[in-house]
Motif scaffolding. Structure first.
Motif, PDB file in Angstrom:
ATOM      1  N   SER A 226      22.684  -7.986  35.135  1.00  0.00           N
ATOM      2  CA  SER A 226      22.031  -8.070  33.832  1.00  0.00           C
ATOM      3  C   SER A 226      23.036  -7.639  32.776  1.00  0.00           C
ATOM      4  O   SER A 226      23.625  -6.551  32.868  1.00  0.00           O
ATOM      5  CB  SER A 226      20.795  -7.170  33.781  1.00  0.00           C
ATOM      6  N   TYR A 227      23.227  -8.489  31.774  1.00  0.00           N
ATOM      7  CA  TYR A 227      24.162  -8.206  30.681  1.00  0.00           C
ATOM      8  C   TYR A 227      23.347  -7.804  29.457  1.00  0.00           C
ATOM      9  O   TYR A 227      22.662  -8.627  28.847  1.00  0.00           O
ATOM     10  CB  TYR A 227      25.029  -9.424  30.399  1.00  0.00           C
ATOM     11  N   ILE A 228      23.402  -6.529  29.118  1.00  0.00           N
ATOM     12  CA  ILE A 228      22.547  -5.974  28.064  1.00  0.00           C
ATOM     13  C   ILE A 228      23.414  -5.220  27.055  1.00  0.00           C
ATOM     14  O   ILE A 228      24.278  -4.427  27.453  1.00  0.00           O
ATOM     15  CB  ILE A 228      21.494  -5.023  28.667  1.00  0.00           C
ATOM     16  N   PRO A 229      23.190  -5.420  25.750  1.00  0.00           N
ATOM     17  CA  PRO A 229      23.916  -4.605  24.757  1.00  0.00           C
ATOM     18  C   PRO A 229      23.459  -3.156  24.813  1.00  0.00           C
ATOM     19  O   PRO A 229      22.319  -2.856  25.211  1.00  0.00           O
ATOM     20  CB  PRO A 229      23.551  -5.267  23.423  1.00  0.00           C
ATOM     21  N   HIS A 253      30.856   1.413  19.940  1.00  0.00           N
ATOM     22  CA  HIS A 253      29.401   1.273  20.110  1.00  0.00           C
ATOM     23  C   HIS A 253      28.675   2.612  19.992  1.00  0.00           C
ATOM     24  O   HIS A 253      27.566   2.750  20.489  1.00  0.00           O
ATOM     25  CB  HIS A 253      29.067   0.645  21.470  1.00  0.00           C
ATOM     26  N   ALA A 254      29.271   3.599  19.340  1.00  0.00           N
ATOM     27  CA  ALA A 254      28.693   4.943  19.291  1.00  0.00           C
ATOM     28  C   ALA A 254      28.141   5.265  17.912  1.00  0.00           C
ATOM     29  O   ALA A 254      28.568   4.713  16.896  1.00  0.00           O
ATOM     30  CB  ALA A 254      29.745   5.979  19.690  1.00  0.00           C
ATOM     31  N   ASP A 266      18.470   7.025  10.014  1.00  0.00           N
ATOM     32  CA  ASP A 266      18.382   5.729   9.337  1.00  0.00           C
ATOM     33  C   ASP A 266      19.526   4.814   9.765  1.00  0.00           C
ATOM     34  O   ASP A 266      19.331   3.599   9.946  1.00  0.00           O
ATOM     35  CB  ASP A 266      18.376   5.909   7.817  1.00  0.00           C
ATOM     36  N   ARG A 267      20.711   5.385   9.956  1.00  0.00           N
ATOM     37  CA  ARG A 267      21.842   4.587  10.436  1.00  0.00           C
ATOM     38  C   ARG A 267      21.615   4.139  11.878  1.00  0.00           C
ATOM     39  O   ARG A 267      22.058   3.062  12.282  1.00  0.00           O
ATOM     40  CB  ARG A 267      23.137   5.407  10.347  1.00  0.00           C
ATOM     41  N   LEU A 268      20.940   4.963  12.656  1.00  0.00           N
ATOM     42  CA  LEU A 268      20.619   4.581  14.031  1.00  0.00           C
ATOM     43  C   LEU A 268      19.716   3.352  14.046  1.00  0.00           C
ATOM     44  O   LEU A 268      19.929   2.427  14.846  1.00  0.00           O
ATOM     45  CB  LEU A 268      19.949   5.748  14.755  1.00  0.00           C
ATOM     46  N   LEU A 269      18.718   3.312  13.180  1.00  0.00           N
ATOM     47  CA  LEU A 269      17.841   2.146  13.097  1.00  0.00           C
ATOM     48  C   LEU A 269      18.619   0.897  12.683  1.00  0.00           C
ATOM     49  O   LEU A 269      18.393  -0.196  13.212  1.00  0.00           O
ATOM     50  CB  LEU A 269      16.703   2.414  12.110  1.00  0.00           C
ATOM     51  N   ASP A 270      19.551   1.052  11.741  1.00  0.00           N
ATOM     52  CA  ASP A 270      20.381  -0.079  11.328  1.00  0.00           C
ATOM     53  C   ASP A 270      21.211  -0.605  12.490  1.00  0.00           C
ATOM     54  O   ASP A 270      21.353  -1.824  12.668  1.00  0.00           O
ATOM     55  CB  ASP A 270      21.310   0.329  10.178  1.00  0.00           C
ATOM     56  N   LYS A 271      21.752   0.310  13.279  1.00  0.00           N
ATOM     57  CA  LYS A 271      22.596  -0.093  14.408  1.00  0.00           C
ATOM     58  C   LYS A 271      21.764  -0.787  15.488  1.00  0.00           C
ATOM     59  O   LYS A 271      22.207  -1.773  16.090  1.00  0.00           O
ATOM     60  CB  LYS A 271      23.318   1.124  14.990  1.00  0.00           C
ATOM     61  N   TRP A 273      19.059  -2.514  14.966  1.00  0.00           N
ATOM     62  CA  TRP A 273      18.751  -3.844  14.416  1.00  0.00           C
ATOM     63  C   TRP A 273      19.933  -4.792  14.590  1.00  0.00           C
ATOM     64  O   TRP A 273      19.770  -5.948  14.986  1.00  0.00           O
ATOM     65  CB  TRP A 273      18.364  -3.708  12.953  1.00  0.00           C
ATOM     66  N   ASP A 274      21.137  -4.305  14.297  1.00  0.00           N
ATOM     67  CA  ASP A 274      22.334  -5.153  14.412  1.00  0.00           C
ATOM     68  C   ASP A 274      22.577  -5.566  15.862  1.00  0.00           C
ATOM     69  O   ASP A 274      22.915  -6.724  16.137  1.00  0.00           O
ATOM     70  CB  ASP A 274      23.563  -4.415  13.870  1.00  0.00           C
TER      71      ASP A 274
END
Length: 352
Positions: A226-229, A253-254, A266-271, A273-274
């Motif tokens: 399984s290839y998962i981000p 990716h950190a 808030d930055r975690l939510l943005d990441k 989403w991306d």
């Protein structure tokens, strides 16, 4: 294998050993081949929303706390380990999308062999669109290496893509091997030896990239891969120095956060989403303004055809054309067919 020196004289032997090890590991982890007492039941959590994010980490790294902070679900958190013993889902409403967040029990070393609830956690993680790996920033990069090792052993490939290798089994004719690039990490002889280890004697193999032995084995074991981000979240940064925070933040990716002080959430939510790679498509009726309150959430590179299918399958059959406003349109509005690729925040009007 660890003590064997890697060079041209030993690469063939090491490649064959890797194939044997991967084959035996696949037989060990395959629930279909395990007896009734060996099979592990997964967490029964119904998939909900536009995407699913699974949190994985060792005990007491802040998984339950972040679930309570980002969602309306209250997950019990305490100062001792293994507070969470089952999978607890919560929903994040972000940019018009509903993202399901799973708080799963902490895993321990040896989870790949079934220790603790490792197999149930991995089974639930396979169903996710993104893995959020929670770690204690005070332990540096140690937990990341251990978790990556455990997940790799059970076939999870984080932030990787399948190798561009064409493989097809045949009924006769032997092994037909070819490559469109210069191969520096694997040879035709080694490929045939690995195939023989899997008892494959008739196949067609085409390498379209300079792949290594592990990538070729993953192609053969594609059913169990399984290839998962993955996003690596380092929690408790309020308890380390600013230099250590800067070092962790520069890792690939950190992201660095603090659940107790609500830093960088808030930055975690943005990441998230991306990395989920979602886009919003707004719809409109003829002669009316667009509906910006309820966007359609689809995958990146979605076409008009996939948008029609997400609304109703009959729309695809009866569509005359689609009028599109936004980044993907050369002029506004642009008349498009089913194959037109949409971009984030495009407005579409379907004419049937």
């Amino acid at each position: 294998m660890r003590r064997t020196q890697k060079n041209k004289a030993t690469e063939h032997h090491l490649g064959t050993l890797k194939a044997k090890l991967a084959k035996l590991r696949a037989q060990l982890l395959d629930p279909g081949k395990a007896g009734p007492s060996h099979g592990a039941e997964g967490f029964e959590v119904q998939k909900f929303g536009d995407a699913r994010v699974a949190m994985i980490g060792f005990p007491s790294v802040g998984k339950s706390t972040i679930l309570s902070e980002l969602t309306d679900t209250e997950s019990q958190s305490a100062g001792y380990e293994f507070t969470t013993l089952t999978c607890i889902p919560g929903n994040i409403d972000y940019k018009g999308a509903t993202i399901q967040l799973l708080d799963m029990p902490g895993i321990i070393e040896g989870a790949a062999q079934g220790r603790g609830k490792g197999r149930q956690v991995v089974a639930a993680a396979r169903t996710a669109d993104l893995i959020l790996m929670m770690m204690d920033a005070r332990k540096g990069d140690l937990e990341r290496r251990l978790l990556e090792k455990e997940l790799k052993e059970v076939g999870l490939r984080l932030n990787e893509k399948p190798a561009d290798i064409y493989f097809r089994q045949k009924t006769g004719g032997g092994v037909a091997f070819s490559s469109t690039v210069n191969l520096t990490q694997i040879s035709e002889r080694l490929v045939k030896s690995i195939l023989h280890e899997y008892k494959i004697f008739n196949a067609e193999v085409v390498f379209r990239e300079d792949a290594n032995v592990d990538q070729f084995i993953d192609v053969l074991e594609s059913r169990s891969r399984s290839y998962i981000p993955c996003v690596y979240a380092y929690n408790k940064i309020d308890q380390i120095t600013i230099d250590e925070v800067d070092l962790l933040a520069r890792l690939p990716h950190a992201i660095v956060i603090s659940c107790n002080m609500k830093l960088n959430l808030d930055r975690l939510l943005d990441k998230i989403w991306d990395y989920l790679d979602l886009i919003r498509i707004y719809t409109k009726k003829r002669g009316e303004p667009p509906n910006f309150d309820e966007p359609l959430i689809v995958r990146s590179n979605a076409t008009v055809q996939s948008v029609c299918r997400s609304i109703h399958r009959d729309f695809e059959l009866g569509l005359k054309y689609a009028a599109v406003w936004g980044k993907s349109a050369k002029h506004t509005p642009q008349r498009c067919g089913l194959s037109h690729v949409l971009e984030d925040e495009d407005v579409i009007e379907l004419v049937i």
